[in-house]
Design a protein around this motif. Structure first.
Motif, PDB file in Angstrom:
ATOM      1  N   ILE A  60       0.837  -1.208   0.000  1.00 39.46           N
ATOM      2  CA  ILE A  60       0.000   0.000   0.000  1.00 39.46           C
ATOM      3  C   ILE A  60       0.871   1.256   0.000  1.00 39.46           C
ATOM      4  N   LYS A  61       1.903   1.244   0.817  1.00 37.84           N
ATOM      5  CA  LYS A  61       2.784   2.405   0.950  1.00 37.84           C
ATOM      6  C   LYS A  61       3.533   2.685  -0.347  1.00 37.84           C
ATOM      7  N   ASP A  62       3.870   1.651  -1.096  1.00 38.22           N
ATOM      8  CA  ASP A  62       4.592   1.826  -2.356  1.00 38.22           C
ATOM      9  C   ASP A  62       3.790   2.628  -3.381  1.00 38.22           C
ATOM     10  N   TYR A  63       2.491   2.692  -3.207  1.00 34.68           N
ATOM     11  CA  TYR A  63       1.639   3.499  -4.089  1.00 34.68           C
ATOM     12  C   TYR A  63       1.421   4.906  -3.525  1.00 34.68           C
ATOM     13  N   GLY A  64       2.091   5.222  -2.431  1.00 36.84           N
ATOM     14  CA  GLY A  64       1.921   6.522  -1.797  1.00 36.84           C
ATOM     15  C   GLY A  64       0.632   6.628  -1.002  1.00 36.84           C
ATOM     16  N   LEU A  65       0.088   5.482  -0.578  1.00 32.97           N
ATOM     17  CA  LEU A  65      -1.185   5.444   0.124  1.00 32.97           C
ATOM     18  C   LEU A  65      -1.005   4.911   1.545  1.00 32.97           C
ATOM     19  N   GLU A  66      -2.016   5.114   2.365  1.00 33.12           N
ATOM     20  CA  GLU A  66      -2.044   4.508   3.694  1.00 33.12           C
ATOM     21  C   GLU A  66      -3.450   3.998   3.973  1.00 33.12           C
ATOM     22  N   ILE A  67      -3.568   3.086   4.916  1.00 31.78           N
ATOM     23  CA  ILE A  67      -4.871   2.533   5.283  1.00 31.78           C
ATOM     24  C   ILE A  67      -5.427   3.341   6.448  1.00 31.78           C
ATOM     25  N   SER A  68      -6.607   3.898   6.265  1.00 29.36           N
ATOM     26  CA  SER A  68      -7.227   4.699   7.329  1.00 29.36           C
ATOM     27  C   SER A  68      -8.124   3.847   8.222  1.00 29.36           C
ATOM     28  N   THR A  69      -8.866   2.930   7.602  1.00 26.97           N
ATOM     29  CA  THR A  69      -9.825   2.098   8.326  1.00 26.97           C
ATOM     30  C   THR A  69      -9.923   0.739   7.650  1.00 26.97           C
ATOM     31  N   LEU A  70     -10.408  -0.241   8.408  1.00 31.70           N
ATOM     32  CA  LEU A  70     -10.832  -1.513   7.842  1.00 31.70           C
ATOM     33  C   LEU A  70     -12.353  -1.537   7.863  1.00 31.70           C
ATOM     34  N   GLY A  71     -12.959  -2.180   6.881  1.00 30.61           N
ATOM     35  CA  GLY A  71     -14.411  -2.239   6.803  1.00 30.61           C
ATOM     36  C   GLY A  71     -14.913  -3.669   6.788  1.00 30.61           C
ATOM     37  N   ASN A  72     -16.052  -3.893   7.431  1.00 28.56           N
ATOM     38  CA  ASN A  72     -16.708  -5.200   7.342  1.00 28.56           C
ATOM     39  C   ASN A  72     -18.200  -5.026   7.562  1.00 28.56           C
ATOM     40  N   HIS A  73     -18.868  -4.439   6.569  1.00 32.88           N
ATOM     41  CA  HIS A  73     -20.301  -4.210   6.679  1.00 32.88           C
ATOM     42  C   HIS A  73     -21.125  -5.498   6.541  1.00 32.88           C
ATOM     43  N   PRO A  74     -20.820  -6.370   5.576  1.00 34.44           N
ATOM     44  CA  PRO A  74     -21.693  -7.538   5.394  1.00 34.44           C
ATOM     45  C   PRO A  74     -21.729  -8.467   6.601  1.00 34.44           C
ATOM     46  N   GLU A  75     -20.557  -8.854   7.098  1.00 34.22           N
ATOM     47  CA  GLU A  75     -20.518  -9.850   8.166  1.00 34.22           C
ATOM     48  C   GLU A  75     -20.954  -9.282   9.513  1.00 34.22           C
ATOM     49  N   SER A  76     -20.653  -8.012   9.763  1.00 40.36           N
ATOM     50  CA  SER A  76     -21.102  -7.410  11.027  1.00 40.36           C
ATOM     51  C   SER A  76     -22.629  -7.314  11.090  1.00 40.36           C
ATOM     52  N   GLN A  77     -23.279  -7.229   9.924  1.00 37.68           N
ATOM     53  CA  GLN A  77     -24.748  -7.195   9.876  1.00 37.68           C
ATOM     54  C   GLN A  77     -25.356  -8.421  10.556  1.00 37.68           C
ATOM     55  N   LEU A  78     -24.666  -9.543  10.491  1.00 32.54           N
ATOM     56  CA  LEU A  78     -25.214 -10.799  11.004  1.00 32.54           C
ATOM     57  C   LEU A  78     -25.311 -10.845  12.525  1.00 32.54           C
ATOM     58  N   VAL A  79     -24.622  -9.961  13.206  1.00 35.30           N
ATOM     59  CA  VAL A  79     -24.672  -9.982  14.673  1.00 35.30           C
ATOM     60  C   VAL A  79     -26.103  -9.762  15.171  1.00 35.30           C
ATOM     61  N   MET A  80     -26.822  -8.844  14.519  1.00 33.02           N
ATOM     62  CA  MET A  80     -28.207  -8.584  14.912  1.00 33.02           C
ATOM     63  C   MET A  80     -29.222  -8.979  13.837  1.00 33.02           C
ATOM     64  N   GLY A  81     -28.743  -9.417  12.680  1.00 32.25           N
ATOM     65  CA  GLY A  81     -29.649  -9.887  11.641  1.00 32.25           C
ATOM     66  C   GLY A  81     -29.989  -8.816  10.610  1.00 32.25           C
ATOM     67  N   PRO A  82     -30.937  -9.173   9.714  1.00 36.98           N
ATOM     68  CA  PRO A  82     -31.861 -10.308   9.749  1.00 36.98           C
ATOM     69  C   PRO A  82     -31.179 -11.641   9.443  1.00 36.98           C
ATOM     70  N   TYR A  83     -31.933 -12.746   9.685  1.00 29.73           N
ATOM     71  CA  TYR A  83     -31.323 -14.073   9.628  1.00 29.73           C
ATOM     72  C   TYR A  83     -31.915 -14.998   8.579  1.00 29.73           C
ATOM     73  N   GLY A  84     -32.904 -14.558   7.842  1.00 28.76           N
ATOM     74  CA  GLY A  84     -33.514 -15.407   6.826  1.00 28.76           C
ATOM     75  C   GLY A  84     -32.749 -15.369   5.523  1.00 28.76           C
ATOM     76  N   LYS A  85     -33.488 -15.520   4.420  1.00 25.98           N
ATOM     77  CA  LYS A  85     -32.870 -15.526   3.095  1.00 25.98           C
ATOM     78  C   LYS A  85     -32.187 -14.198   2.769  1.00 25.98           C
ATOM     79  N   ASP A  86     -32.616 -13.132   3.462  1.00 24.13           N
ATOM     80  CA  ASP A  86     -32.041 -11.804   3.228  1.00 24.13           C
ATOM     81  C   ASP A  86     -30.513 -11.821   3.318  1.00 24.13           C
ATOM     82  N   THR A  87     -29.962 -12.628   4.218  1.00 25.36           N
ATOM     83  CA  THR A  87     -28.519 -12.611   4.463  1.00 25.36           C
ATOM     84  C   THR A  87     -27.823 -13.906   4.068  1.00 25.36           C
ATOM     85  N   ASP A  88     -28.522 -14.788   3.340  1.00 22.84           N
ATOM     86  CA  ASP A  88     -27.901 -16.041   2.915  1.00 22.84           C
ATOM     87  C   ASP A  88     -26.718 -15.815   1.989  1.00 22.84           C
TER      88      ASP A  88
END
Length: 325
Positions: A60-88
């Motif tokens: 990442i640094k070789d491109y002159g960039l840095e990492i500000s944050t990590l993201g995990n929207h899909p999997e964190s959604q599962l902590v509270m759901g929904p739990y049906g086909k919506d998240t299969d």
């Protein structure tokens, strides 16, 4: 402030290609996605092995960039759901299996962030049934959901504390936290947990006509990340569909559209000013969800629009006869 890019925008491209694009158009930071399925940008199962993190950060640094944050929207959604086909599509399993998978995934992301020395993880908290915001047919359903939220996420945030990482929830429909009131309530429910905060996305706020500047002023000390995404209230349609219509985002008759910064109704100078006033000088991370133009168009135009508006440093003060502040 720095201009960032959410790599999830280009989840179908190799990381090297995304870095080249970001560097070419003047982006400075990246939000790297850490979900497991079809992730070309980071392998969560091998990143902690040997010296893989050192190599990854150097890339990442070789491109002159840095990492500000990590993201995990899909999997964190599962902590509270929904739990049906919506998240299969995220993870196929029973309700209990999905909760376990989501919880382990979001904790693993904190572990990776710790090893990478990245202070913030951005994601969702989920909501089993967003219809429970309505008092009918069960007036106590939302409050019961709050108790579950506090129990599950309290334990996760304790692990974040151990790793020295902040979790920044992104207020959004289909979440336990989606506006100012629920954001303030979440702080109360979690006992003022210091690892708990927010990733501000002005466009998401606009789906419920929330005052974005008020959100910043009231919760500024808990804003750990910002997504640079705009929204257009489509004047000829909003009277029919409202701000949160159903159906495909490509529908021409929708009253609300996600746009790139500068092409919607967000007042970016006001947003950036309020962020500065509450002491936020982190990244504004561009996330392309604008169905009216290509991702490359969005990448170019966002850099051209936002970069000149970013504030690089806070007011240093003056102490002369004309202005003592």
């Amino acid at each position: 402030m720095k201009l960032g890019l959410c790599t999830g925008t280009y989840a179908d491209l190799p990381l090297e290609e995304v870095c080249c694009l970001a560097a070419e158009y003047g982006y400075e930071t990246l939000e790297i996605e850490t979900f497991e399925k079809d992730n070309l940008h980071l392998d969560v199962h091998t990143i902690l092995e040997k010296d893989n993190i050192k190599k990854y950060k150097k890339k990442i640094k070789d491109y002159g960039l840095e990492i500000s944050t990590l993201g995990n929207h899909p999997e964190s959604q599962l902590v509270m759901g929904p739990y049906g086909k919506d998240t299969d599509d995220i993870y196929r399993g029973t309700k209990e299996e999905k909760i376990k998978f989501g919880t382990e995934a979001v904790i693993r992301t904190a572990q990776i962030a710790n090893e990478m020395e990245i202070p913030v993880v951005v994601g969702f908290v989920g909501c089993e049934n967003f219809g429970r915001v309505c008092q009918w047919p069960d007036a106590g359903a939302w409050e019961r959901e709050e108790e579950i939220f506090a129990e599950r996420w309290g334990k996760i945030l304790d692990k974040y504390d151990e790793y020295g990482i902040k979790f920044a929830h992104e207020p959004h429909p289909n979440q336990m936290v989606y506006d100012i009131e629920t954001a303030q309530r979440s702080v109360e429910l979690l006992g003022d947990h210091q690892s708990w905060g927010f990733n501000l996305d002005p466009a998401n706020m606009m789906m419920y006509d929330i005052d974005v500047e008020a959100f910043i002023d009231l919760l500024g000390d808990r804003i750990y990340g910002v997504h640079a995404k705009d929204a257009q209230i489509v004047k000829q349609n909003v009277g029919r569909s409202g701000l949160n219509p159903h159906g495909n985002y490509r529908r021409i008759d929708r009253g609300f559209r996600f746009r790139i910064p500068g092409w919607g109704n967000v007042k970016w100078e006001d947003i950036i000013t309020e962020l500065s006033m509450v002491g936020y000088f982190g990244s504004l991370t561009f996330e392309h969800e604008d169905i009216t133009m290509s991702r490359l168009d969005g990448l170019k135009k966002t850099a051209e629009f936002l970069k000149p508006r970013l504030i690089s440093a806070p007011f240093e003060g003056r102490n002369d006869l004309n202005f003592r502040f």
